[in-house]
Design an enzyme around this catalytic site. Structure first.
Site, mmCIF file in Angstrom:
data_model
loop_
_atom_site.group_PDB
_atom_site.id
_atom_site.type_symbol
_atom_site.label_atom_id
_atom_site.label_comp_id
_atom_site.label_asym_id
_atom_site.label_seq_id
_atom_site.Cartn_x
_atom_site.Cartn_y
_atom_site.Cartn_z
ATOM 1 N N ARG A 116 78.572 40.184 -42.577
ATOM 2 C CA ARG A 116 79.997 40.506 -42.561
ATOM 3 C C ARG A 116 80.796 39.241 -42.854
ATOM 4 N NH1 ARG A 116 81.769 41.353 -36.151
ATOM 5 N NH2 ARG A 116 81.275 39.240 -35.464
ATOM 6 N N ASN A 154 89.076 42.202 -38.832
ATOM 7 C CA ASN A 154 88.407 41.938 -37.553
ATOM 8 C C ASN A 154 88.059 40.465 -37.474
ATOM 9 O OD1 ASN A 154 86.842 42.996 -35.060
ATOM 10 N ND2 ASN A 154 85.351 41.698 -36.115
ATOM 11 N N GLU A 155 88.645 39.774 -36.495
ATOM 12 C CA GLU A 155 88.314 38.383 -36.216
ATOM 13 C C GLU A 155 88.407 37.509 -37.467
ATOM 14 O OE1 GLU A 155 85.425 38.917 -32.321
ATOM 15 O OE2 GLU A 155 84.470 38.654 -34.273
ATOM 16 N N GLU A 317 87.942 42.983 -27.035
ATOM 17 C CA GLU A 317 86.511 42.928 -26.753
ATOM 18 C C GLU A 317 86.317 42.121 -25.470
ATOM 19 O OE1 GLU A 317 84.157 41.612 -30.082
ATOM 20 O OE2 GLU A 317 85.277 42.822 -31.519
ATOM 21 N N TRP A 325 72.644 38.270 -31.053
ATOM 22 C CA TRP A 325 72.229 38.894 -32.293
ATOM 23 C C TRP A 325 70.705 38.797 -32.375
ATOM 24 C CZ3 TRP A 325 76.001 37.204 -36.793
ATOM 25 C CH2 TRP A 325 77.272 37.708 -36.517
ATOM 26 N N GLU A 367 73.399 43.505 -34.196
ATOM 27 C CA GLU A 367 73.850 43.335 -32.813
ATOM 28 C C GLU A 367 73.084 44.196 -31.813
ATOM 29 O OE1 GLU A 367 78.454 41.841 -33.281
ATOM 30 O OE2 GLU A 367 78.118 43.982 -33.016
#
Length: 686
Positions: A116, A154-155, A317, A325, A367
């Site tokens: 990602r 996201n992030e 989160e 991971w 994950e």
């Protein structure tokens, strides 16, 4: 809000929920999942931030049926939904057809599809396709009764925060042309005459590239980080403008705090508030090897940084299980009580919405070891039961605390330029981390609440004057504008503490041709006579306080000899041994109605505690005696109504003493005298 109005989450009650990925699970599980969420007291879920291929399985072919069913069922069970725009993970069809969207390493190697955040912010086709999917989603869900808000991407800048694609090099040139106008001004700002780096054509200008000894032009490297931040903000702005236009009744935010991104600017310009992702057990992977480590308690400082952007905010989160991971970041499981403790840690520091990551642990993908509330098997476990306890407690108190602001009388000053410059400049960068850590420990263990405050020239004086004490450990880059603002703060009665290497660079990272500490020499009443790094086989000199008791401390690996330049200056500490013996190490300077302190070293826990005593700051609640292991936090409403949080980070019982009777909100009990807090326990007093 004191001072200027900041972008904040505004909800009437504290809300709990979870991150949920319906695309990971058989549809037959959804209804039971939603039902059990409601039984735990959850009211909100977050989804879709990695689902681009479901919304657009082929270029230009859009489908909403899958998430329509997921959202309609959530609405049926009374759950509200935060939708993520799915741009953090471009589909395989996109990266295959348009490889120019991929991010590239500094060595020129593209990052391929398969993880990602492998894209860049500046490829025109990626911006175009991202805008299209966001617009399609916003138009489709703008009136959906379950959808309350949007998370952009996201992030941003997580995983990787440097970008070297061809699109980025081109965009960097455009950014520099806007900033400097001419190559003459660029060469001046970058000190390009040094080592014959002068540019004569814009096509010669790039982001930093591999260099001998891995040491690029420092001024170019600083501008590179500013550019990366602006690129991320521009990409977020592209999406925010679409969401505002298509879905004006739903709020807009994004999550996380990551490097090379001015989150304050982004929130101020684009968002309704900032959201954070809180994983306190990272402290087991990146341990503090110094004295009396804070461990998971250090996340209170991270939350203070979030609060400097939005005084009330969301945690999208919240760690609920062991993390890891398949190839890295193994973490132990939270001990019984820690998930609850961390939830209240977030709430104590300003979170009015907390979503656990994640509802159920993923059974496939990278994950699979990043555990959620539920395990793979979906049977009851202690994390589910702990979430149930929190849900019941929050139901009792949420309307009382929501909207209250964290209260502190001391702030540690930060700024992005020094943060980014310190990554390359190993002289002041590590010093900053070491000193901030020492101050956090001193403040936490003495139960003095602290804010993070990011300073900039446009900041109003009133934003500083709300604090009795400001700590700015090593502001190497210090402009005249900031220096004048700090002088005015002290003139008006404030107390300000500096450490070594203060004030000797301008905004480009050039060194002033002035005696150290440059722009604040007059404010501090001193100049730096001499300085040295303590070598690996050398002993650092001792520092001894000059007044009263003979209090002696070990100095650290860098020391400055100070020279008093003002009759209003008082030497508080001197070096004891070596060629620096009897020379000033710590000076207090009366300036207007306030005081400036300058310490010619890197702060230790002992020196920070000594200065806390000197300035007279104590814990704000004088009717409670607390042990070191217990954190004190206070949230206060505008009407003066206060809530005192006590958080026990120890795996052992801790005894507190209350001089007066107080009502503990979570249990409703009235408590007084000596009371034992269980391991990882939480008390909230009104």
């Amino acid at each position: 809000m004191r001072g200027k109005v900041m972008k904040a989450l505004q909800v009437p009650n504290i809300q709990l929920g979870a991150c949920y990925y319906p695309e990971h699970w058989p549809e037959g599980l959804w209804e039971d999942d939603y039902k059990r969420m409601r039984e735990l007291g959850f009211s909100i879920v977050r989804m879709a931030e990695f689902a681009w291929s479901i919304f657009e399985p082929e270029e230009g072919n859009f489908s909403f049926d899958f998430f329509d069913r997921a959202l309609n069922l959530a609405d049926k069970h009374g759950l509200k939904v935060v939708l993520g725009t799915p741009t953090a993970t471009p589909p395989a069809w996109l990266t295959h057809k348009y490889p120019e969207v991929l991010n590239v390493s500094q060595d020129g190697v593209p990052y391929q599809h398969g993880q990602r955040r492998h894209y860049n912010y500046n490829a025109p086709i990626y911006r175009e396709l991202s805008a299209r999917i966001v617009q399609k989603m916003a138009k489709h869900y703008k009136d959906h009764p379950a959808v309350i808000g949007w998370q952009i991407d996201n992030e941003l800048n997580c995983e990787i925060n440097v970008f070297y694609s061809e699109a980025d090099h081109k965009a960097f040139r455009t950014w520099l042309q806007t900033k400097y106008g001419t190559l003459e001004q660029l060469n001046k700002a970058w000190g390009a005459v040094f080592w014959n780096q002068t540019y004569t054509d814009w096509e010669q200008v790039f982001l930093t590239r591999p260099t001998v000894s891995d040491s690029p032009n420092p001024h170019q490297a600083l501008d590179e980080k500013r550019f990366i931040s602006d690129s991320a903000i521009s990409f977020a702005s592209l999406q925010a403008e679409i969401l505002r236009g298509e879905a004006p009744n739903q709020w807009v935010t994004t999550n996380g705090l990551f490097g090379h991104l001015d989150n304050h600017k982004m929130t101020e310009e684009l968002l309704d508030f900032i959201a954070y992702d809180s994983y306190p057990n990272f402290s087991t992977i990146y341990p503090d090897n110094g004295e009396k480590p804070l461990l998971d308690r250090k996340w209170s400082w991270n939350l203070s940084t979030v609060r400097s952007i939005s005084p009330t905010f969301a945690v999208f989160e919240q760690q609920s299980g062991p993390g890891g991971w398949v190839n890295r970041m193994e973490q132990p499981s939270p001990k019984p009580g820690q998930m609850r403790l961390w939830t209240y840690q977030s709430i104590a520091h300003g979170a009015d919405m907390v979503l656990y990551f994640r509802w159920r642990t993923a059974a496939f993908g990278t994950e699979i070891y990043w555990h959620g509330i539920n395990d793979y098997h979906n049977r009851p476990n202690r994390r589910v039961e702990e979430a149930r306890v929190v849900g019941k407690e929050i139901n009792k108190i949420s309307g009382k605390i929501a909207g209250a602001h964290y209260k502190a009388e001391v702030a540690i000053l930060k700024d992005y330029d020094n943060e980014w410059d310190g990554e390359l400049d190993h002289w002041h960068g590590p010093f900053e981390q070491e000193s901030v850590s020492a101050w956090l420990k001193a403040l936490q263990y003495n139960h003095v609440p602290v804010d993070a405050l990011y300073i900039k020239p446009t900041m109003g004086l009133e934003e500083l004057l709300r604090y009795k004490l400001l700590i700015y450990p090593h502001p190497t880059i210090l402009t005249d504008e900031i220096a004048n603002l700090l002088k005015e703060y002290v003139l008006q009665g404030g107390k300000l503490i500096f450490g070594a290497r203060t004030g000797y660079k301008n905004e480009h990272g050039h060194c002033y041709m002035l005696p150290f500490p440059g722009t604040v020499s007059e404010l501090c009443g001193i100049s730096v006579e001499d300085f040295t790094l303590v070598g690996p086989h050398q002993k650092a000199p001792e520092v001894v306080m000059t007044g009263g008791e003979d209090r002696e401390f070990s100095s650290t690996r860098f020391n400055e000899v100070l020279k008093v330049e003002s009759s209003q200056a008082e030497v508080l500490a001197v070096y004891k041994n070596g060629y620096m013996a009897e020379k000033p190490a710590l000076v207090k300077h009366s300036f207007g109605n306030g005081f400036a302190y300058y310490y010619g070293g890197v702060f230790s826990l002992q020196m920070a505690e000594e200065l806390l005593k000197e300035v007279g700051l104590k814990q704000p609640i004088d009717w409670a005696e607390l042990p070191e292991k217990v954190e004190l936090a206070v949230r206060e409403h505008q009407n003066g109504e206060k809530y005192m949080f006590l958080l026990n980070y120890a795996d052992t019982p801790q005894e507190i003493y209350l001089e007066k009777e107080a009502t503990e909100l979570l249990t409703g009990e009235k408590l007084k005298g000596r009371i034992t807090m269980k391991p990882f326990d939480v008390f909230i007093f009104s």
